[in-house]
Design a protein around this motif. Structure first.
Motif, PDB file in Angstrom:
ATOM      1  N   THR A  41      44.484  -2.682 -27.165  1.00  0.00           N
ATOM      2  CA  THR A  41      45.437  -3.788 -27.230  1.00  0.00           C
ATOM      3  C   THR A  41      46.841  -3.258 -27.512  1.00  0.00           C
ATOM      4  OG1 THR A  41      43.752  -5.333 -27.982  1.00  0.00           O
ATOM      5  CG2 THR A  41      46.027  -5.940 -28.427  1.00  0.00           C
ATOM      6  N   MET A  42      46.926  -2.289 -28.417  1.00  0.00           N
ATOM      7  CA  MET A  42      48.236  -1.763 -28.798  1.00  0.00           C
ATOM      8  C   MET A  42      48.832  -0.835 -27.750  1.00  0.00           C
ATOM      9  SD  MET A  42      49.259  -3.133 -31.474  1.00  0.00           S
ATOM     10  CE  MET A  42      50.703  -2.132 -31.582  1.00  0.00           C
ATOM     11  N   HIS A  52      57.088  -6.079 -32.455  1.00  0.00           N
ATOM     12  CA  HIS A  52      56.567  -7.139 -33.318  1.00  0.00           C
ATOM     13  C   HIS A  52      55.076  -6.916 -33.606  1.00  0.00           C
ATOM     14  CE1 HIS A  52      56.153 -10.803 -35.417  1.00  0.00           C
ATOM     15  NE2 HIS A  52      55.703 -11.544 -34.435  1.00  0.00           N
ATOM     16  N   SER A  53      54.332  -6.486 -32.603  1.00  0.00           N
ATOM     17  CA  SER A  53      52.904  -6.199 -32.809  1.00  0.00           C
ATOM     18  C   SER A  53      52.711  -5.022 -33.761  1.00  0.00           C
ATOM     19  CB  SER A  53      52.217  -5.902 -31.475  1.00  0.00           C
ATOM     20  OG  SER A  53      52.127  -7.074 -30.703  1.00  0.00           O
ATOM     21  N   THR A  68      43.636 -11.955 -40.796  1.00  0.00           N
ATOM     22  CA  THR A  68      43.843 -11.886 -39.351  1.00  0.00           C
ATOM     23  C   THR A  68      45.211 -11.274 -39.066  1.00  0.00           C
ATOM     24  OG1 THR A  68      44.794 -14.100 -39.263  1.00  0.00           O
ATOM     25  CG2 THR A  68      42.425 -13.926 -38.878  1.00  0.00           C
ATOM     26  N   ILE A  69      45.304 -10.620 -37.917  1.00  0.00           N
ATOM     27  CA  ILE A  69      46.600 -10.148 -37.437  1.00  0.00           C
ATOM     28  C   ILE A  69      46.712 -10.506 -35.963  1.00  0.00           C
ATOM     29  CG2 ILE A  69      46.855  -8.259 -39.100  1.00  0.00           C
ATOM     30  CD1 ILE A  69      46.060  -6.337 -36.866  1.00  0.00           C
ATOM     31  N   LYS A  70      47.934 -10.707 -35.531  1.00  0.00           N
ATOM     32  CA  LYS A  70      48.177 -11.056 -34.135  1.00  0.00           C
ATOM     33  C   LYS A  70      48.837  -9.864 -33.451  1.00  0.00           C
ATOM     34  CE  LYS A  70      49.702 -14.929 -31.363  1.00  0.00           C
ATOM     35  NZ  LYS A  70      50.286 -16.265 -31.349  1.00  0.00           N
ATOM     36  N   LEU A  71      48.179  -9.378 -32.405  1.00  0.00           N
ATOM     37  CA  LEU A  71      48.676  -8.246 -31.629  1.00  0.00           C
ATOM     38  C   LEU A  71      48.742  -8.650 -30.170  1.00  0.00           C
ATOM     39  CD1 LEU A  71      46.434  -5.464 -33.207  1.00  0.00           C
ATOM     40  CD2 LEU A  71      48.790  -5.991 -33.804  1.00  0.00           C
ATOM     41  N   THR A 117      44.598 -12.593 -31.451  1.00  0.00           N
ATOM     42  CA  THR A 117      44.329 -12.609 -32.887  1.00  0.00           C
ATOM     43  C   THR A 117      43.047 -11.837 -33.171  1.00  0.00           C
ATOM     44  OG1 THR A 117      45.434 -14.741 -33.123  1.00  0.00           O
ATOM     45  CG2 THR A 117      43.926 -14.097 -34.881  1.00  0.00           C
ATOM     46  N   SER A 118      43.135 -10.900 -34.117  1.00  0.00           N
ATOM     47  CA  SER A 118      41.976 -10.105 -34.521  1.00  0.00           C
ATOM     48  C   SER A 118      41.678 -10.371 -35.983  1.00  0.00           C
ATOM     49  CB  SER A 118      42.252  -8.615 -34.315  1.00  0.00           C
ATOM     50  OG  SER A 118      42.496  -8.339 -32.956  1.00  0.00           O
TER      51      SER A 118
END
Length: 197
Positions: free
Chosen positions: A27-28, A98-99, A177-180, A184-185
């Protein structure tokens, strides 16, 4: 055999770090995830450096890796890690900034904690106790630093990993949770109190 990692372990280490959290790294970093991890691994003083890793070998072949660090390393090396990512990824880093900031919440620790960032064993070597041995190595490193606990973050739906850590006396302290990249993970923070002698 468990030993300190070296730059020569970059290929296997990149493969294993990707195995440790494939959806997160893909994802990153997208298709360039392996090259990005490999690049960071051979650089000094960053959170993915060989300096923070131990590898397990079976018959002179790398079978597993653990990567971790203490609070001081996290504080001192976070900015350098970002700079290296910028140098390596250029414009891609800026568009995903931002991610990256959101990702920083993973690995957030206190002064008395040692953070286990990544743990992975190649599938063909699983079931031999290698993961457990690597965890003990990280715990010993934490004790050498006179830290009170080890901590790690694991994807909440990775029940196999959570059960593995529970067998080693790790407990869940919180879920977050974090948003990448608009995805959302969910993660669980796990920790273990250490007896420091």
């Amino acid at each position: 055999v468990v030993r300190r990692a070296s730059k020569e372990d970059a290929e296997d280490s990149a493969n294993l770090i990707l195995i440790s959290a494939p959806s997160l790294f893909l994802t990153m970093f997208g298709d360039g995830a392996k090259q990005t991890i490999k690049y960071l691994f051979v650089q000094n003083k960053n959170l993915f450096s060989f300096e923070h890793a131990y590898v397990a070998e079976v018959e002179d072949k790398v079978a597993g890796i653990i990567l971790g660090y203490n609070y001081d390393a996290r504080i001192k090396e976070s900015i350098r890690t970002g700079r290296l990512l910028l140098n390596h990824s250029g414009l891609k880093f800026i568009t995903k900034f931002h991610s990256y900031v959101n990702l920083y919440s993973i690995g957030n620790i206190s002064r008395d904690e040692y953070y286990i960032s990544n743990l992975a064993v190649y599938p063909e070597y699983r079931g031999l106790g290698i993961g457990t041995r690597l965890i003990y190595e990280a715990e010993n490193e934490a004790k050498r630093c006179e830290l009170k606990r080890t901590a790690l973050d694991v994807e909440t739906d990775n029940e196999k990993a959570i059960n593995f850590y529970r067998k080693l006396k790790y407990r869940i302290s919180k879920n977050f949770t974090i948003k990448l990249n608009n995805k959302t993970s969910r993660f669980s923070r796990m920790y273990k109190e250490l007896l420091v002698v």
